[in-house]
Scaffold this motif. Structure first.
Motif, PDB file in Angstrom:
ATOM      1  N   UNK A 294      11.241  10.835   8.022  1.00  0.00           N
ATOM      2  CA  UNK A 294      10.212  10.150   7.255  1.00  0.00           C
ATOM      3  C   UNK A 294       9.258   9.469   8.236  1.00  0.00           C
ATOM      4  N   UNK A 295       8.114   9.037   7.730  1.00  0.00           N
ATOM      5  CA  UNK A 295       7.141   8.335   8.564  1.00  0.00           C
ATOM      6  C   UNK A 295       7.254   6.826   8.344  1.00  0.00           C
ATOM      7  N   UNK A 296       7.298   6.091   9.446  1.00  0.00           N
ATOM      8  CA  UNK A 296       7.330   4.638   9.429  1.00  0.00           C
ATOM      9  C   UNK A 296       6.028   4.162  10.045  1.00  0.00           C
ATOM     10  N   UNK A 297       5.280   3.335   9.315  1.00  0.00           N
ATOM     11  CA  UNK A 297       3.976   2.937   9.834  1.00  0.00           C
ATOM     12  C   UNK A 297       3.602   1.537   9.372  1.00  0.00           C
ATOM     13  N   UNK A 298       2.610   0.969  10.034  1.00  0.00           N
ATOM     14  CA  UNK A 298       2.093  -0.349   9.673  1.00  0.00           C
ATOM     15  C   UNK A 298       0.662  -0.204   9.173  1.00  0.00           C
ATOM     16  N   UNK A 299       0.303  -1.072   8.234  1.00  0.00           N
ATOM     17  CA  UNK A 299      -1.067  -1.081   7.711  1.00  0.00           C
ATOM     18  C   UNK A 299      -1.572  -2.520   7.648  1.00  0.00           C
ATOM     19  N   UNK A 300      -2.866  -2.658   7.699  1.00  0.00           N
ATOM     20  CA  UNK A 300      -3.487  -3.966   7.510  1.00  0.00           C
ATOM     21  C   UNK A 300      -3.230  -4.430   6.075  1.00  0.00           C
ATOM     22  N   UNK A 301      -3.023  -5.737   5.892  1.00  0.00           N
ATOM     23  CA  UNK A 301      -2.752  -6.263   4.551  1.00  0.00           C
ATOM     24  C   UNK A 301      -3.875  -5.943   3.566  1.00  0.00           C
ATOM     25  N   UNK A 302      -5.084  -5.796   4.061  1.00  0.00           N
ATOM     26  CA  UNK A 302      -6.219  -5.488   3.178  1.00  0.00           C
ATOM     27  C   UNK A 302      -6.084  -4.118   2.520  1.00  0.00           C
ATOM     28  N   UNK A 303      -5.220  -3.243   3.095  1.00  0.00           N
ATOM     29  CA  UNK A 303      -5.036  -1.914   2.522  1.00  0.00           C
ATOM     30  C   UNK A 303      -3.897  -1.862   1.506  1.00  0.00           C
ATOM     31  N   UNK A 304      -3.253  -2.991   1.252  1.00  0.00           N
ATOM     32  CA  UNK A 304      -2.092  -2.984   0.355  1.00  0.00           C
ATOM     33  C   UNK A 304      -2.444  -2.457  -1.033  1.00  0.00           C
TER      34      UNK A 304
END
Length: 348
Positions: A294-304
């Motif tokens: 699976x893919x594990x990634x981080x995103x900016x909170x603005x993209x939630x």
């Protein structure tokens, strides 16, 4: 498993190395304009039109990474490609070409290698990649496989492990732990078969987790989904060695810490029931099992808001400052340091 007295066996020495390569790759056709010259010359020739190129290589060794007593060769060919494509997608790149090299002992007839390459061909077809080269040689013990994958991306599209920031959300695709438990089922049935060769295992209740082990998928669909949602991860990695190890890789490369919430880790019901059956902790399996891809990634909170409620994605934590370290927040609200317990091929 390899031998069937009713099947034809063609000794590889009858073809020779070049005859074998020609035979096994005769049905592979080039689909990408960037694949100028494929198999048949001293080297492949690619024209990537100024895009950034990513290259990744994995080696699989019989007895270490796979067991042919329960791993069908067609599945093995498919999986050998998938584990490499997963690394390309973890860079947010498009996989375009692969090379496949194998070493086999004389216990493998031509028909066995045809099965292996049928799996390679299926992966190439489903993921739209070109086989452009490789090598074949002999082995004194068992089978060895080396696959190299090539991918392309515009520089602005690439995602590295090093871009996560404090307060970014930690997101995972799919669910975790299935591949490891599938392996436990197969290993158990192998031992039962040794004692009673007439026993036919009923794998139907375990079909999901067994497939997660024998025929994993690379999450190209998640890369396509994120593009459609207009979400670019700040950092990304694929889960090959277990969730805990991959989180620590992201933390180290990005110089951040992490809070991972146990009750947010996505688990399939089959994983939970099999965990109980094997008297294992499902969280430990998700953290340490590996091979889920699976893919594990981080995103900016603005993209939630863009990913909120999507059934393919789960927010499982957030990144913190590096001096806070990486921790698991348990269901009992206890903070436990995350340690790398993932699979290690060099351990005893």
């Amino acid at each position: 498993m390899l031998e069937d007295k009713n099947q034809q066996r063609t000794a590889l020495e009858n073809l020779g190395e070049f005859g074998l390569i020609k035979h096994l790759t005769k049905d592979f056709n080039l689909k990408h304009n960037s694949s100028l010259v494929g198999i048949g010359d001293d080297a492949a020739v690619l024209d990537l039109n100024g895009k950034k190129t990513v290259i990744t290589t994995d080696m699989l060794v019989e007895g270490v990474h796979f067991d042919l007593s329960y791993m069908p060769l067609k599945h093995l060919g498919y999986k050998s490609v998938i584990v490499n494509l997963s690394d390309v997608y973890a860079m947010n790149a498009l996989a375009t070409q692969i090379t496949v090299s194998i070493a086999v002992s004389n216990r493998f007839p031509l028909e066995a290698l045809e099965e292996f390459y049928a799996g390679v061909a299926m992966a190439c077809r489903l993921y739209n990649v070109d086989l452009v080269g490789g090598d074949t040689t002999s082995s004194t013990r068992g089978m060895l496989i080396s696959v190299t994958a090539v991918g392309v991306a515009e520089e602005a599209e690439l995602v590295y492990r090093s871009g996560a920031k404090p307060n970014d959300l930690l997101v995972v695709s799919g669910d975790l732990g299935g591949a490891y438990l599938g392996l436990q089922v197969l290993e158990r049935e192998k031992e039962v078969f040794k004692v009673n060769p007439n026993n036919q295992p009923d794998l139907e209740p375990y079909s999901y987790i067994v497939e997660r082990q024998l025929k994993p998928e690379a999450r190209k669909d998640i890369i396509d989904l994120l593009e459609k949602l207009e979400v670019k991860p700040t950092a990304m990695i694929d889960i090959s060695d277990g969730l805990s190890s991959e989180i620590l890789h992201l933390c180290e490369q990005s110089n951040v810490g992490c809070n991972l919430f146990e009750d947010k880790i996505p688990l399939d019901p089959t994983v939970m029931s099999a965990s109980e059956e094997f008297k294992m902790d499902s969280t430990t399996i998700a953290l340490s099992g590996g091979e889920d891809y699976e893919l594990l990634f981080t995103i900016d909170q603005n993209d939630f808001e863009k990913i909120k409620g999507n059934p393919n994605l789960t927010v499982i934590g957030h990144m913190t400052s590096s001096n806070e370290g990486a921790h698991l927040i348990t269901r009992g609200d206890t903070k436990v340091p995350i340690s790398a317990q993932g699979w290690n091929s060099f351990s005893e």
